[in-house]
Design a protein around this motif. Sequence first.
Motif, PDB file in Angstrom:
ATOM      1  N   ARG A   1     -15.511  -9.326  -7.417  1.00 43.12           N
ATOM      2  CA  ARG A   1     -14.417  -8.830  -6.593  1.00 43.12           C
ATOM      3  C   ARG A   1     -13.580  -7.869  -7.428  1.00 43.12           C
ATOM      4  NH1 ARG A   1     -17.146 -11.659  -3.871  1.00 43.12           N
ATOM      5  NH2 ARG A   1     -16.559 -13.264  -2.346  1.00 43.12           N
ATOM      6  N   ASN A   2     -13.114  -6.803  -6.792  1.00 41.28           N
ATOM      7  CA  ASN A   2     -12.132  -5.952  -7.453  1.00 41.28           C
ATOM      8  C   ASN A   2     -11.320  -5.195  -6.415  1.00 41.28           C
ATOM      9  OD1 ASN A   2     -13.547  -3.468  -6.784  1.00 41.28           O
ATOM     10  ND2 ASN A   2     -14.992  -4.000  -8.412  1.00 41.28           N
ATOM     11  N   LEU A   3     -10.242  -4.605  -6.887  1.00 43.87           N
ATOM     12  CA  LEU A   3      -9.355  -3.839  -6.012  1.00 43.87           C
ATOM     13  C   LEU A   3      -8.842  -2.637  -6.781  1.00 43.87           C
ATOM     14  CD1 LEU A   3      -6.781  -5.092  -3.484  1.00 43.87           C
ATOM     15  CD2 LEU A   3      -6.018  -3.453  -5.203  1.00 43.87           C
ATOM     16  N   TRP A   4      -8.846  -1.461  -6.124  1.00 36.72           N
ATOM     17  CA  TRP A   4      -8.379  -0.207  -6.709  1.00 36.72           C
ATOM     18  C   TRP A   4      -7.160   0.259  -5.916  1.00 36.72           C
ATOM     19  CZ3 TRP A   4     -11.945   2.232 -10.345  1.00 36.72           C
ATOM     20  CH2 TRP A   4     -13.136   1.513 -10.507  1.00 36.72           C
ATOM     21  N   TRP A   5      -6.104   0.568  -6.645  1.00 36.39           N
ATOM     22  CA  TRP A   5      -4.867   1.060  -6.006  1.00 36.39           C
ATOM     23  C   TRP A   5      -4.566   2.434  -6.582  1.00 36.39           C
ATOM     24  CZ3 TRP A   5       0.693  -1.191  -6.958  1.00 36.39           C
ATOM     25  CH2 TRP A   5       1.611  -0.532  -6.119  1.00 36.39           C
ATOM     26  N   SER A   6      -4.643   3.439  -5.712  1.00 39.92           N
ATOM     27  CA  SER A   6      -4.418   4.824  -6.119  1.00 39.92           C
ATOM     28  C   SER A   6      -3.148   5.345  -5.467  1.00 39.92           C
ATOM     29  CB  SER A   6      -5.614   5.694  -5.711  1.00 39.92           C
ATOM     30  OG  SER A   6      -5.364   7.053  -5.950  1.00 39.92           O
ATOM     31  N   GLN A   7      -2.310   6.028  -6.259  1.00 37.49           N
ATOM     32  CA  GLN A   7      -1.068   6.601  -5.769  1.00 37.49           C
ATOM     33  C   GLN A   7      -0.962   8.056  -6.193  1.00 37.49           C
ATOM     34  OE1 GLN A   7       2.444   3.926  -6.483  1.00 37.49           O
ATOM     35  NE2 GLN A   7       0.964   2.764  -7.707  1.00 37.49           N
ATOM     36  N   SER A   8      -0.423   8.889  -5.301  1.00 37.12           N
ATOM     37  CA  SER A   8      -0.221  10.299  -5.611  1.00 37.12           C
ATOM     38  C   SER A   8       1.067  10.776  -4.954  1.00 37.12           C
ATOM     39  CB  SER A   8      -1.410  11.126  -5.123  1.00 37.12           C
ATOM     40  OG  SER A   8      -1.191  12.503  -5.340  1.00 37.12           O
ATOM     41  N   TYR A   9       1.896  11.508  -5.719  1.00 35.34           N
ATOM     42  CA  TYR A   9       3.169  12.029  -5.230  1.00 35.34           C
ATOM     43  C   TYR A   9       3.242  13.514  -5.580  1.00 35.34           C
ATOM     44  CZ  TYR A   9       4.086   7.015  -5.411  1.00 35.34           C
ATOM     45  OH  TYR A   9       4.002   5.656  -5.266  1.00 35.34           O
ATOM     46  N   SER A  10       3.288  14.365  -4.556  1.00 34.55           N
ATOM     47  CA  SER A  10       3.299  15.807  -4.772  1.00 34.55           C
ATOM     48  C   SER A  10       4.547  16.416  -4.138  1.00 34.55           C
ATOM     49  CB  SER A  10       2.055  16.461  -4.160  1.00 34.55           C
ATOM     50  OG  SER A  10       0.871  15.949  -4.719  1.00 34.55           O
TER      51      SER A  10
ATOM     52  N   SER B   1       4.440  25.875   0.836  1.00 36.55           N
ATOM     53  CA  SER B   1       5.615  26.551   0.298  1.00 36.55           C
ATOM     54  C   SER B   1       6.765  25.579   0.067  1.00 36.55           C
ATOM     55  CB  SER B   1       6.083  27.657   1.258  1.00 36.55           C
ATOM     56  OG  SER B   1       5.080  28.613   1.463  1.00 36.55           O
ATOM     57  N   LYS B   2       6.724  24.464   0.784  1.00 33.83           N
ATOM     58  CA  LYS B   2       7.794  23.478   0.675  1.00 33.83           C
ATOM     59  C   LYS B   2       7.279  22.139   1.161  1.00 33.83           C
ATOM     60  CE  LYS B   2       9.572  24.636   5.270  1.00 33.83           C
ATOM     61  NZ  LYS B   2      10.759  25.065   6.059  1.00 33.83           N
ATOM     62  N   GLY B   3       8.049  21.114   0.895  1.00 29.88           N
ATOM     63  CA  GLY B   3       7.708  19.786   1.391  1.00 29.88           C
ATOM     64  C   GLY B   3       7.121  18.886   0.322  1.00 29.88           C
ATOM     65  N   SER B   4       6.611  17.755   0.756  1.00 30.30           N
ATOM     66  CA  SER B   4       6.066  16.756  -0.163  1.00 30.30           C
ATOM     67  C   SER B   4       4.877  16.064   0.490  1.00 30.30           C
ATOM     68  CB  SER B   4       7.131  15.722  -0.546  1.00 30.30           C
ATOM     69  OG  SER B   4       7.648  15.084   0.607  1.00 30.30           O
ATOM     70  N   LEU B   5       4.072  15.427  -0.348  1.00 33.60           N
ATOM     71  CA  LEU B   5       2.901  14.673   0.108  1.00 33.60           C
ATOM     72  C   LEU B   5       2.780  13.420  -0.735  1.00 33.60           C
ATOM     73  CD1 LEU B   5       0.266  14.366   1.764  1.00 33.60           C
ATOM     74  CD2 LEU B   5      -0.888  15.685  -0.029  1.00 33.60           C
ATOM     75  N   PHE B   6       2.943  12.245  -0.110  1.00 29.41           N
ATOM     76  CA  PHE B   6       2.801  10.958  -0.792  1.00 29.41           C
ATOM     77  C   PHE B   6       1.573  10.249  -0.219  1.00 29.41           C
ATOM     78  CE2 PHE B   6       7.740  10.713  -0.959  1.00 29.41           C
ATOM     79  CZ  PHE B   6       7.758  11.788  -1.830  1.00 29.41           C
ATOM     80  N   VAL B   7       0.702   9.764  -1.097  1.00 28.02           N
ATOM     81  CA  VAL B   7      -0.533   9.118  -0.668  1.00 28.02           C
ATOM     82  C   VAL B   7      -0.676   7.779  -1.388  1.00 28.02           C
ATOM     83  CG1 VAL B   7      -3.031   9.302  -0.495  1.00 28.02           C
ATOM     84  CG2 VAL B   7      -1.627  11.373  -0.328  1.00 28.02           C
ATOM     85  N   GLN B   8      -0.926   6.742  -0.611  1.00 26.89           N
ATOM     86  CA  GLN B   8      -1.211   5.412  -1.134  1.00 26.89           C
ATOM     87  C   GLN B   8      -2.576   4.974  -0.597  1.00 26.89           C
ATOM     88  OE1 GLN B   8       0.894   3.397  -3.089  1.00 26.89           O
ATOM     89  NE2 GLN B   8       2.373   5.067  -3.252  1.00 26.89           N
ATOM     90  N   ILE B   9      -3.494   4.570  -1.490  1.00 22.67           N
ATOM     91  CA  ILE B   9      -4.835   4.160  -1.083  1.00 22.67           C
ATOM     92  C   ILE B   9      -5.170   2.821  -1.720  1.00 22.67           C
ATOM     93  CG2 ILE B   9      -7.293   4.719  -1.103  1.00 22.67           C
ATOM     94  CD1 ILE B   9      -6.531   7.660  -1.301  1.00 22.67           C
ATOM     95  N   ILE B  10      -5.617   1.896  -0.897  1.00 21.17           N
ATOM     96  CA  ILE B  10      -6.106   0.592  -1.365  1.00 21.17           C
ATOM     97  C   ILE B  10      -7.594   0.501  -1.027  1.00 21.17           C
ATOM     98  CG2 ILE B  10      -5.983  -1.899  -1.092  1.00 21.17           C
ATOM     99  CD1 ILE B  10      -3.576  -0.855  -2.500  1.00 21.17           C
ATOM    100  N   TYR B  11      -8.408   0.180  -2.038  1.00 19.26           N
ATOM    101  CA  TYR B  11      -9.863   0.091  -1.854  1.00 19.26           C
ATOM    102  C   TYR B  11     -10.337  -1.170  -2.559  1.00 19.26           C
ATOM    103  CZ  TYR B  11     -14.803   1.506  -2.096  1.00 19.26           C
ATOM    104  OH  TYR B  11     -16.176   1.566  -1.992  1.00 19.26           O
ATOM    105  N   SER B  12     -10.965  -2.078  -1.808  1.00 16.49           N
ATOM    106  CA  SER B  12     -11.379  -3.351  -2.366  1.00 16.49           C
ATOM    107  C   SER B  12     -12.881  -3.524  -2.217  1.00 16.49           C
ATOM    108  CB  SER B  12     -10.655  -4.505  -1.661  1.00 16.49           C
ATOM    109  OG  SER B  12     -11.094  -5.746  -2.145  1.00 16.49           O
ATOM    110  N   GLN B  13     -13.557  -3.927  -3.281  1.00 16.75           N
ATOM    111  CA  GLN B  13     -14.987  -4.193  -3.258  1.00 16.75           C
ATOM    112  C   GLN B  13     -15.216  -5.708  -3.254  1.00 16.75           C
ATOM    113  OE1 GLN B  13     -16.390  -2.104  -6.737  1.00 16.75           O
ATOM    114  NE2 GLN B  13     -16.644  -0.185  -5.628  1.00 16.75           N
TER     115      GLN B  13
END
Length: 430
Positions: free
Chosen positions: A259-268, A239-251
Motif C-alpha cells: 500500500r502507498n499514497l502519493w500527495w502532490s501539491q502545486s501553487y502557481s 497574464s494574471k491569476g493563480s492556479l492551486f492543484v492538490q492531487i491524492i493518488y493511492s496504490q
Amino acid sequence: MIHRLLLICLSVPSVWADQQPIVSAIEFKGHLITKDYIIEREIQHLIDAPLDSVVARGDRDRLYNLGIFADVTWRAIPLEDLTVILEYKVIETSLRILPAGGPAYEEEYGWSFGGMLRINNFRGKNEKFTLGGSTGARRAYFFEFKNPWIMGDHVSLDVMTGKSITAHPFLPYERNVTTAEINLGRYFGYNHKARVGFEWERKIFTPITNNNKDTLDYYYIAPQGSYIYDTRDIYRDPSKGSLFVQIIYSQVGLESKRRNLWWSQSYSFYHSLVKTERKLTAAFNLSYLTTFGDVDEPLVSWLGGSETVRGWSIPDQSIYKNDDNAYRFGNHFAIISTELRQTIIPTSVFTTNLFNWKQEYGLSAIAFLDVGLISRERKELFDELPMAGIGFGFRIPAPMIGTIGLDYGWGYRDGEFIDQVLHLVIGQKF
C-alpha cells in the motif's frame, strides 16, 4: 434615413458617457463545427443588462480556454434604439483532426516513431478523441476520450486505456505498463474543480540480461482525486491569476499487501509587469510531493529534466550508481520555480490560400530559475544542499497542446556548475 443614422451616431457617445448601454441581444459567429450550446454555456453576460466589458472579456477568455478556437474577439454593435448587440466572433483552429506520424522525443526514454489520430472538438461538442501507438524507445498503444461537460452542471468524463513498454531511465529494467483509467469531474463555479476516479494498472519490471535482478510485478488499483482552484485568465499564457492543484493518488495492491499514497501539491501565481500586447509576465510556482507507505526502488522519484529542475539532465544508470549523486533521488521533493515571460510576437491567426488553412503564430522568450530538494526520508528533505538550474527558452503556440519550445539551462550545486542541457518543452512547466 441618413439623417436618423447620423443623429444616432452623434448621440450614442453622449449617452454612453453617462451610463453603459443595455445589451439587447447576444450573438456569436464564425463557428462551422462547434455546436451553438458549447459557446452559449461559456457566456455569462446577461441580456437586458448594462454592457460590462469585464464580463465580456471573461467570456472571451473562457471561450479561448476551451482549446478549440484559434482566436476569439468580442464587440458591441450599436442599434437605433441605443441598445447594443454583444457579438462574439470565433475562429476555429484548422487542426481539429490530426492524423500524424513521425519521430517523437522524450527526455526520459529517447526517440520513438509513432502514429496518432486525434480529433479535437469531436462531434462539435468539445470532446477529444485520441488513438495512437509508437515503436522505438517507447513501444505503446493507447486510446483516450475526454468530454469536459458530459451531463449536468460541468460534469466531465475522462476515459483512457493503453499499454507502454520502455526502459527504466536509471535502473536495469524494462518497464511494461498496462493501464485503464476513468475519472469524473465537476466544476463549482468557474474557479473550483474536483475530480475523482480510479486506475487499474499492472507494472512489470523485467531485468535486463545478466544483472542478477528479479522480475518485479506491481498489480494494483489506484483510487485518486484532485482539487483545482484556478483564476488564470488565459490558460496557455496567463497574464494574471493563480492556479492551486492538490492531487491524492493511492496504490492498493491486488496480489500483495503493498500500500502507498502519493500527495502532490502545486501553487502557481502570475502577474503582468507590462500590460501591452508584448506583455512581460512574472510567474512563480511552488511544488511539493510526499509519499506514505511502501515505495520500492523502481518507483523512486528524481530531480532533473524539464518537469522538475531544468539545467539538469534525466539521470541514467551511471548517475544512479554513484553514491555522490544520492541527492538527486528520493520519495519526497520540494521545488521552487520562477520565470519571466516576454512576448516578442503576439499570438495571431493567419489564413493560407490552400484549403483556407487557419494557423496560429507567435513567439515568446523566458528566463527561468529552478531550485529543488529531494530525499528518501521526509524529515531529511531540507538537510541537503539544493539543486538549482538557471537558463532561458522560447515558446511558440501549438494547436491542441498549447505551446512548444526549447529551454537551455545550467545546473548548479554547492558552488559549481555541474550540468548543462537543452530541453524540449511541451506546454508550460507551470
